[in-house]
Design a protein around this motif. Structure first.
Motif, PDB file in Angstrom:
ATOM      1  N   ARG A   1       7.399  -0.902  -7.668  1.00 53.25           N
ATOM      2  CA  ARG A   1       7.017  -2.222  -7.584  1.00 53.25           C
ATOM      3  C   ARG A   1       6.639  -3.191  -6.889  1.00 53.25           C
ATOM      4  NH1 ARG A   1       6.376  -8.200  -8.573  1.00 53.25           N
ATOM      5  NH2 ARG A   1       4.568  -8.704 -10.070  1.00 53.25           N
ATOM      6  N   ASN A   2       7.846  -3.199  -5.516  1.00 55.55           N
ATOM      7  CA  ASN A   2       7.952  -4.142  -4.990  1.00 55.55           C
ATOM      8  C   ASN A   2       7.200  -2.443  -3.206  1.00 55.55           C
ATOM      9  OD1 ASN A   2       9.331  -5.835  -6.045  1.00 55.55           O
ATOM     10  ND2 ASN A   2      11.243  -4.390  -4.838  1.00 55.55           N
TER      11      ASN A   2
ATOM     12  N   LEU B   1       5.214  -0.791  -3.951  1.00 55.85           N
ATOM     13  CA  LEU B   1       3.093  -1.230  -4.391  1.00 55.85           C
ATOM     14  C   LEU B   1       3.046  -2.839  -4.059  1.00 55.85           C
ATOM     15  CD1 LEU B   1       0.673  -0.451  -5.331  1.00 55.85           C
ATOM     16  CD2 LEU B   1       1.517  -1.296  -7.726  1.00 55.85           C
ATOM     17  N   LEU B   2       3.452  -3.636  -4.164  1.00 53.07           N
ATOM     18  CA  LEU B   2       3.113  -4.971  -3.667  1.00 53.07           C
ATOM     19  C   LEU B   2       2.528  -4.811  -1.686  1.00 53.07           C
ATOM     20  CD1 LEU B   2       5.820  -7.515  -5.755  1.00 53.07           C
ATOM     21  CD2 LEU B   2       3.878  -6.695  -5.787  1.00 53.07           C
TER      22      LEU B   2
ATOM     23  N   GLU C   1      -2.799  -1.990 -10.045  1.00 58.41           N
ATOM     24  CA  GLU C   1      -1.977  -1.099 -10.317  1.00 58.41           C
ATOM     25  C   GLU C   1      -0.999  -1.421 -10.811  1.00 58.41           C
ATOM     26  OE1 GLU C   1      -2.244   1.993  -7.247  1.00 58.41           O
ATOM     27  OE2 GLU C   1      -4.154   0.884  -6.649  1.00 58.41           O
ATOM     28  N   VAL C   2      -0.749  -2.559 -10.459  1.00 54.88           N
ATOM     29  CA  VAL C   2       0.639  -3.059 -10.997  1.00 54.88           C
ATOM     30  C   VAL C   2       0.748  -3.673 -12.336  1.00 54.88           C
ATOM     31  CG1 VAL C   2      -0.292  -5.639 -11.196  1.00 54.88           C
ATOM     32  CG2 VAL C   2       2.288  -5.044  -9.731  1.00 54.88           C
ATOM     33  N   LYS C   3      -0.087  -3.460 -13.267  1.00 56.83           N
ATOM     34  CA  LYS C   3       0.041  -3.414 -14.104  1.00 56.83           C
ATOM     35  C   LYS C   3       1.575  -2.712 -15.169  1.00 56.83           C
ATOM     36  CE  LYS C   3      -2.516  -4.033 -18.813  1.00 56.83           C
ATOM     37  NZ  LYS C   3      -3.575  -4.138 -19.854  1.00 56.83           N
TER      38      LYS C   3
ATOM     39  N   TRP D   1       3.468  -1.190 -13.679  1.00 60.57           N
ATOM     40  CA  TRP D   1       5.209  -1.647 -13.633  1.00 60.57           C
ATOM     41  C   TRP D   1       5.439  -2.560 -13.902  1.00 60.57           C
ATOM     42  CZ3 TRP D   1       7.336   2.874 -12.248  1.00 60.57           C
ATOM     43  CH2 TRP D   1       6.259   3.828 -11.857  1.00 60.57           C
ATOM     44  N   ASN D   2       4.855  -3.687 -14.137  1.00 58.75           N
ATOM     45  CA  ASN D   2       5.066  -4.891 -14.820  1.00 58.75           C
ATOM     46  C   ASN D   2       4.979  -4.670 -15.785  1.00 58.75           C
ATOM     47  OD1 ASN D   2       4.059  -6.521 -12.872  1.00 58.75           O
ATOM     48  ND2 ASN D   2       2.072  -7.402 -13.630  1.00 58.75           N
TER      49      ASN D   2
ATOM     50  N   TRP E   1       2.867 -14.288  -8.893  1.00 65.04           N
ATOM     51  CA  TRP E   1       2.007 -13.165  -8.071  1.00 65.04           C
ATOM     52  C   TRP E   1       2.065 -13.243  -6.785  1.00 65.04           C
ATOM     53  CZ3 TRP E   1       0.741  -8.483  -8.727  1.00 65.04           C
ATOM     54  CH2 TRP E   1       0.275  -8.266  -7.530  1.00 65.04           C
TER      55      TRP E   1
ATOM     56  N   ASP F   1       4.579 -13.137  -4.992  1.00 60.38           N
ATOM     57  CA  ASP F   1       5.451 -11.824  -4.723  1.00 60.38           C
ATOM     58  C   ASP F   1       4.481 -10.521  -3.847  1.00 60.38           C
ATOM     59  OD1 ASP F   1       7.570 -12.311  -6.291  1.00 60.38           O
ATOM     60  OD2 ASP F   1       6.585 -11.365  -8.145  1.00 60.38           O
TER      61      ASP F   1
ATOM     62  N   THR G   1      10.290  -8.391  -5.776  1.00 62.97           N
ATOM     63  CA  THR G   1       9.795  -9.832  -7.120  1.00 62.97           C
ATOM     64  C   THR G   1      10.748 -10.312  -7.374  1.00 62.97           C
ATOM     65  OG1 THR G   1       9.018  -6.962  -8.232  1.00 62.97           O
ATOM     66  CG2 THR G   1       9.862  -9.069  -9.408  1.00 62.97           C
TER      67      THR G   1
END
Length: 349
Positions: free
Chosen positions: A153-154, A156-157, A169-171, A173-174, A234, A237, A243
């Motif tokens: 996730r990080n 991707l952020l 795209e983060v959905k 991983w959330n 969001w 982050d 995160t």
């Protein structure tokens, strides 16, 4: 009870076979390898060292592979330096690390334990993770998955911040973050329901004073939606590339006289708080595992005054205990009489 420990190319031990009794004192000078023996037992229990930054550091410098073997239960661990490989067997069957935790149950006392009161939140989270992973394999598995999800996730952020990926795209991983977080939070809440109730009476038993409490500080309250809070954070982050909320941000406080003990406790009070937490840990493990933990006490008696040494000795009670010390004078004569004394230097002859 752990009956034997055998080491091969582990730290400074090229070879060691040690028979253990219900109560053992390992005596020798600093650097002799006493703590390395406790570390090996700790590794068999929780699969990671509390000292080494990398498993590669555990392999003797002239060797490529180290081995640790314990009996009753039969646990074997082998670590290869290059290419890195760790293998664990229980009763001859290969296991993942998360499956091996809990077969041998331990509680560690060491001089830096006082950092639980005065140190960073990561130290207290590490305490929770070692304790609860021994009780609950799902907790151990979720911890591993949580770290993988956070890394993904990080990453991707940071890509989103650089315009290289889409926010949608983060959905996934959330969702994975929420799924693992709920398992971890539930186990931690269950522990603190017991610990927050038990801790004041344990502290009073040890000190005669009813002035101490524990308080769990999750990064978000249980009644809040983690998914919604992730959405609220969001922008923060994305800007930071990390995160900002989740189990990896949890903490707990020692409360003394109504205040956070990290700012008001004397060194003696901090040690009493840690001893109380350790006694609560022992009770929790015994109750939930159906067996008493092995107590590993690494050169802590030299750090304590006479009254706190006596409290430690009362905590040992009927548990298997392995103590390291540089000098028997640090131990009460009655304690010395009830323990098998192992001179480390003679093991090297």
């Amino acid at each position: 009870m752990l009956n034997q420990i055998t080491l091969s190319n582990f730290r400074n031990w090229s070879s060691l076979h040690l028979d253990l009794t219900e109560r053992s004192i390992l005596i020798g000078p600093n650097g002799a390898g006493k703590t390395n023996i406790l570390e090996a037992i700790y590794l068999l229990a929780v699969t990671r060292s509390w000292r080494a930054k990398s498993d590669r550091d555990l392999v003797g410098w002239q060797a490529d592979v180290c081995r640790i073997v314990g009996s009753n239960p039969a646990i074997e661990m082998a670590i290869q330096r290059e290419p890195y490989l760790k293998r664990i067997k229980i009763d001859g069957l290969e296991k993942k690390a998360t499956e091996a935790i809990g077969h041998l149950v331990i509680v560690l006392f060491e001089p830096r334990s006082v950092d639980l009161v005065t140190g960073a939140p990561s130290i207290r989270r590490r305490f929770l993770d070692v304790l609860l992973a021994q009780v609950n394999q799902n907790y151990a598995k979720s911890l591993v998955e949580l770290q993988l999800v956070l890394r993904q996730r990080n990453h991707l952020l940071r890509r989103i911040a650089a315009g290289q990926s889409q926010a949608s795209e983060v959905k996934f991983w959330n969702q994975e973050l929420v799924r693992n977080a709920e398992i971890i939070w539930q186990a931690r809440r269950d522990f603190f329901v017991v610990a927050e109730d038990l801790f004041p009476s344990v502290y009073q038993e040890l000190t005669g004073q009813n002035i101490a409490k524990l308080k769990y500080e999750p990064s978000i309250p249980a009644e809040h939606s983690y998914e919604e809070r992730l959405e609220e954070h969001w922008n923060q982050d994305v800007d930071s590339g990390s995160t900002s909320i989740g189990p990896h941000r949890d903490d707990f406080d020692f409360i003394l006289h109504g205040f956070d003990a990290s700012g008001v406790a004397s060194q003696g009070e901090a040690r009493s708080l840690v001893l109380s937490l350790k006694k609560a840990e022992i009770k929790y493990l015994s109750s939930n595992m159906g067996k008493d933990p092995i107590l590993l006490l690494d050169d802590i008696f030299s750090e304590l005054d006479a009254s706190r040494r006596a409290r430690i000795e009362s905590i040992i009670d009927n548990h298997q205990a392995i103590i390291t010390t540089t000098d028997l004078e640090h131990l009460d004569p009655h304690l010395r009489e009830s323990f098998n004394i192992v001179e480390i230097e003679k093991l090297k002859e």
